[in-house]
Design a protein around this motif. Structure first.
Motif, PDB file in Angstrom:
ATOM      1  N   LYS A 182     -60.040 -11.447 -31.842  1.00  0.00           N
ATOM      2  CA  LYS A 182     -61.486 -12.811 -31.184  1.00  0.00           C
ATOM      3  C   LYS A 182     -62.620 -12.401 -32.173  1.00  0.00           C
ATOM      4  N   TYR A 183     -63.007 -11.144 -32.103  1.00  0.00           N
ATOM      5  CA  TYR A 183     -64.805 -10.713 -32.986  1.00  0.00           C
ATOM      6  C   TYR A 183     -63.545 -11.363 -34.378  1.00  0.00           C
ATOM      7  N   TYR A 184     -63.238 -10.811 -34.878  1.00  0.00           N
ATOM      8  CA  TYR A 184     -62.525 -11.773 -36.685  1.00  0.00           C
ATOM      9  C   TYR A 184     -63.098 -12.920 -36.309  1.00  0.00           C
ATOM     10  N   GLN A 214     -70.992  -8.460 -30.326  1.00  0.00           N
ATOM     11  CA  GLN A 214     -71.308  -7.331 -31.048  1.00  0.00           C
ATOM     12  C   GLN A 214     -70.561  -6.413 -31.727  1.00  0.00           C
ATOM     13  N   GLN A 215     -69.548  -6.392 -32.011  1.00  0.00           N
ATOM     14  CA  GLN A 215     -68.301  -5.997 -33.094  1.00  0.00           C
ATOM     15  C   GLN A 215     -68.786  -7.684 -34.563  1.00  0.00           C
ATOM     16  N   ALA A 216     -68.634  -8.846 -33.649  1.00  0.00           N
ATOM     17  CA  ALA A 216     -68.840  -9.537 -34.967  1.00  0.00           C
ATOM     18  C   ALA A 216     -69.740  -9.664 -35.180  1.00  0.00           C
ATOM     19  N   TYR A 217     -71.778  -9.549 -34.588  1.00  0.00           N
ATOM     20  CA  TYR A 217     -72.958  -9.712 -35.613  1.00  0.00           C
ATOM     21  C   TYR A 217     -72.224  -8.688 -36.195  1.00  0.00           C
ATOM     22  N   ASP A 218     -71.950  -6.609 -35.755  1.00  0.00           N
ATOM     23  CA  ASP A 218     -71.998  -5.540 -36.217  1.00  0.00           C
ATOM     24  C   ASP A 218     -70.966  -5.813 -37.976  1.00  0.00           C
ATOM     25  N   VAL A 226     -76.338 -23.216 -40.190  1.00  0.00           N
ATOM     26  CA  VAL A 226     -76.888 -21.914 -39.853  1.00  0.00           C
ATOM     27  C   VAL A 226     -78.563 -21.779 -41.004  1.00  0.00           C
ATOM     28  N   LYS A 227     -79.632 -21.939 -40.835  1.00  0.00           N
ATOM     29  CA  LYS A 227     -80.012 -21.927 -42.209  1.00  0.00           C
ATOM     30  C   LYS A 227     -81.020 -20.544 -42.257  1.00  0.00           C
ATOM     31  N   ASN A 228     -81.042 -20.146 -43.329  1.00  0.00           N
ATOM     32  CA  ASN A 228     -81.579 -18.806 -43.951  1.00  0.00           C
ATOM     33  C   ASN A 228     -82.738 -18.508 -42.582  1.00  0.00           C
ATOM     34  N   GLY A 229     -82.982 -17.684 -42.753  1.00  0.00           N
ATOM     35  CA  GLY A 229     -84.180 -17.471 -41.919  1.00  0.00           C
ATOM     36  C   GLY A 229     -83.967 -17.173 -40.423  1.00  0.00           C
ATOM     37  N   GLU A 230     -83.034 -18.356 -39.851  1.00  0.00           N
ATOM     38  CA  GLU A 230     -83.033 -19.183 -38.835  1.00  0.00           C
ATOM     39  C   GLU A 230     -81.860 -17.880 -37.470  1.00  0.00           C
ATOM     40  N   LYS A 231     -82.824 -17.337 -36.836  1.00  0.00           N
ATOM     41  CA  LYS A 231     -82.725 -16.736 -35.288  1.00  0.00           C
ATOM     42  C   LYS A 231     -81.137 -16.731 -34.636  1.00  0.00           C
ATOM     43  N   LEU A 232     -80.231 -16.194 -34.588  1.00  0.00           N
ATOM     44  CA  LEU A 232     -78.652 -16.190 -33.920  1.00  0.00           C
ATOM     45  C   LEU A 232     -79.512 -16.377 -32.642  1.00  0.00           C
ATOM     46  N   PRO A 233     -78.654 -16.432 -31.731  1.00  0.00           N
ATOM     47  CA  PRO A 233     -78.495 -16.289 -30.277  1.00  0.00           C
ATOM     48  C   PRO A 233     -77.924 -15.075 -29.974  1.00  0.00           C
ATOM     49  N   SER A 234     -78.602 -13.908 -28.529  1.00  0.00           N
ATOM     50  CA  SER A 234     -78.582 -13.186 -28.201  1.00  0.00           C
ATOM     51  C   SER A 234     -77.102 -12.595 -28.180  1.00  0.00           C
ATOM     52  N   LYS A 235     -76.968 -11.039 -27.881  1.00  0.00           N
ATOM     53  CA  LYS A 235     -75.377 -11.349 -27.856  1.00  0.00           C
ATOM     54  C   LYS A 235     -74.976 -11.738 -26.353  1.00  0.00           C
ATOM     55  N   ARG A 236     -75.738 -11.494 -25.463  1.00  0.00           N
ATOM     56  CA  ARG A 236     -75.426 -11.962 -23.786  1.00  0.00           C
ATOM     57  C   ARG A 236     -75.421 -13.247 -24.000  1.00  0.00           C
ATOM     58  N   SER A 237     -76.289 -13.922 -24.595  1.00  0.00           N
ATOM     59  CA  SER A 237     -76.660 -15.614 -23.735  1.00  0.00           C
ATOM     60  C   SER A 237     -74.665 -16.017 -24.923  1.00  0.00           C
ATOM     61  N   LEU A 238     -74.771 -15.576 -26.011  1.00  0.00           N
ATOM     62  CA  LEU A 238     -73.882 -16.401 -26.883  1.00  0.00           C
ATOM     63  C   LEU A 238     -71.980 -16.055 -26.654  1.00  0.00           C
ATOM     64  N   ALA A 239     -72.172 -14.506 -25.654  1.00  0.00           N
ATOM     65  CA  ALA A 239     -71.164 -13.874 -24.974  1.00  0.00           C
ATOM     66  C   ALA A 239     -71.038 -14.552 -23.813  1.00  0.00           C
ATOM     67  N   GLU A 240     -71.742 -15.966 -22.880  1.00  0.00           N
ATOM     68  CA  GLU A 240     -71.712 -16.496 -21.929  1.00  0.00           C
ATOM     69  C   GLU A 240     -71.006 -17.608 -22.821  1.00  0.00           C
ATOM     70  N   GLU A 241     -71.680 -18.026 -23.974  1.00  0.00           N
ATOM     71  CA  GLU A 241     -71.981 -19.466 -23.861  1.00  0.00           C
ATOM     72  C   GLU A 241     -69.782 -19.858 -24.646  1.00  0.00           C
ATOM     73  N   ILE A 250     -66.521 -22.538 -31.644  1.00  0.00           N
ATOM     74  CA  ILE A 250     -65.557 -21.971 -32.570  1.00  0.00           C
ATOM     75  C   ILE A 250     -64.530 -21.900 -31.112  1.00  0.00           C
ATOM     76  N   ASP A 251     -62.871 -22.218 -31.513  1.00  0.00           N
ATOM     77  CA  ASP A 251     -62.394 -21.652 -30.576  1.00  0.00           C
ATOM     78  C   ASP A 251     -62.059 -19.889 -30.437  1.00  0.00           C
ATOM     79  N   LEU A 252     -61.808 -19.389 -30.199  1.00  0.00           N
ATOM     80  CA  LEU A 252     -61.260 -17.880 -28.993  1.00  0.00           C
ATOM     81  C   LEU A 252     -59.987 -17.255 -28.644  1.00  0.00           C
ATOM     82  N   SER A 253     -59.668 -18.793 -28.347  1.00  0.00           N
ATOM     83  CA  SER A 253     -58.446 -18.523 -27.403  1.00  0.00           C
ATOM     84  C   SER A 253     -57.328 -17.835 -28.312  1.00  0.00           C
TER      85      SER A 253
END
Length: 446
Positions: free
Chosen positions: A11-13, A52-56, A28-43, A4-7
């Protein structure tokens, strides 16, 4: 996991929409676990707060769920591919146009919209009106806009009409429905054939019976109108679509005499009167007999199709009937937009915008006409409106014309495509040039 281009901004939206889209399309399949907030932020190179705002947001809308000490998981939702289809209401995908040139779907270029003026006037209205913008709007519209339109009609069309009899509506289709309620669903409406199909469609949708009557070089055939059992005749006397016919004053007089005789009405659709390229717009039928003419115009061609705002001028008797029927309802056009348009009209900005548009379209019209002549077409153009007709010397068959056009990536319609009932018409292409560019025209061929 997410490309995803967040330039840009928000960004959160943007992240929220990207994850939501991945869930809906099944990536992304039903029941699949999403990356942790910290790991996705780093990625993605963003802050943890952004993730956190996007997940919320996804959590609030039910796309994901949160499990204590486990993280975030995708909820069971139907993806676009998985969504069940009701056989009685099949989902039909909107065809995507890939034409190089489109002479059918005309629209004002977005670059011609007066964004800076409109934005400035919106700020002015906010500061000037404040809490007043939250009030209920009278059923016939805001008095300030009605007054501005009355003044504008006098300046531009020579129509001297009290602002009281103007009714603001959410575009032409909405006003057509109101007219049916005023005149009665048991009445017959004469419409032009060929003509703009949405007119008869909307009247029919509101329960009225439509009678298609042939169009001559003088507009709707007044002989057929006089012989019919119609109670109202919907006409575009200044520039008929699609033939381009202009109704002379002798025929206009006969139509008005007919309406007077049967105690009926002429509905004058003045849809593109602002775009008469040489001289002032032609005299309105409303100016000739205001007690028998319902005058309609919109801002879809002069400003933008998405601006669902139009107006009609009602004869005094019909206006009183309108108030009796609709006085308990509020006008459906937002007051903020009505006030902004009023400021645009009162400040002279609208007329300056129209002048700029006309200059642009004059140049484009000349280029289109020259190109059509160059490729062997006879151009039929009365110098008004945003479309013209083209007859090709070496093509007398519509199927051949459309086949050639399609092979060149050109979307085109002929007069016969606008017939509401069978009628013999000449083979001529309807060239709606408002949505094309000079660059496209240079490469146009058949």
């Amino acid at each position: 996991m997410f490309n995803i281009d967040l330039s840009g901004k928000n960004k959160y939206y943007t992240l929220y929409k990207g994850i939501r889209g991945a869930i809906l399309c099944g990536k992304v399949k039903n029941g699949e676990k999403l990356p942790s907030k910290r790991s996705l932020a780093e990625e993605l190179g963003v802050s943890v707060i952004t993730v956190q705002q996007a997940y919320d947001q996804l959590l609030a809308e039910g796309y994901i769920n949160s499990r204590e000490r486990s993280g975030y998981f995708v909820e069971k939702v139907f993806s676009v591919e998985q969504r069940p289809r009701n056989k009685k209401n099949e989902m039909v995908a909107e065809p995507i146009s890939n034409f190089k040139i489109d002479f059918v779907k005309g629209s004002t270029p977005s670059g011609m919209f007066p964004f800076s003026v409109w934005t400035r006037l919106m700020r002015f209205v906010l500061a000037d009106c404040g809490e007043h913008l939250l009030e209920r709007v009278p059923c016939d519209g805001d008095s300030e806009l009605k007054n501005a339109l009355s003044d504008y009609l006098y300046r531009s069309r020579g129509i001297d009409i009290p602002s009281r009899y103007i009714v603001i509506g959410a575009g032409a289709e909405h006003l057509y429905g109101v007219i049916v309620q005023l005149l009665g669903r048991d009445k017959v409406f004469a419409v032009e054939n060929p003509g703009y199909g949405k007119i008869s469609y909307t009247y029919g949708l509101n329960g009225a019976k439509c009678l298609p009557l042939p169009v001559t070089e003088c507009g709707i055939d007044v002989n057929e109108v006089e012989k019919s059992d119609a109670f109202a005749a919907h006409v575009s006397p200044s520039h008929q679509f699609p033939t381009g016919a202009v109704t002379p004053v002798s025929v206009r007089s006969r139509l008005l005499t007919w309406a007077d005789k049967i105690d009926g009405y002429v509905i004058e659709d003045d849809y593109d009167s602002e775009f008469r390229m040489g001289g002032k717009p032609l005299q309105s039928m409303l100016a000739l007999k205001p007690d028998r003419v319902i005058y309609i115009n919109t801002f879809s061609k002069s400003l933008a199709p998405s601006m669902r705002m139009g107006y009609m001028v009602l004869p005094p008797a019909l206006y009183e009937k309108y108030i009796n029927i609709f006085s308990r309802t509020a006008n459906i056009v937002p007051l903020f937009e009505q006030k902004t348009l009023a400021a645009m009209l009162n400040g002279g900005y609208f007329e300056r915008h129209i002048s700029r548009l006309k200059n642009y379209y004059r140049g484009l019209r000349a280029v289109v006409s020259e190109k059509l002549t160059e490729i062997g077409a006879e151009v039929i153009d009365n110098g008004s409106g945003l479309h013209m007709l083209a007859e090709f010397e070496n093509i007398s068959d519509e199927m051949e014309l459309k086949s050639r056009a399609e092979a060149e990536g050109v979307n085109i319609k002929c007069i016969s495509d606008y017939l509401l009932s069978p009628l013999a018409v000449k083979c001529a292409a309807v060239i709606n040039y408002s949505g094309v560019t000079e660059e496209q025209i240079k490469n146009f061929k058949l």
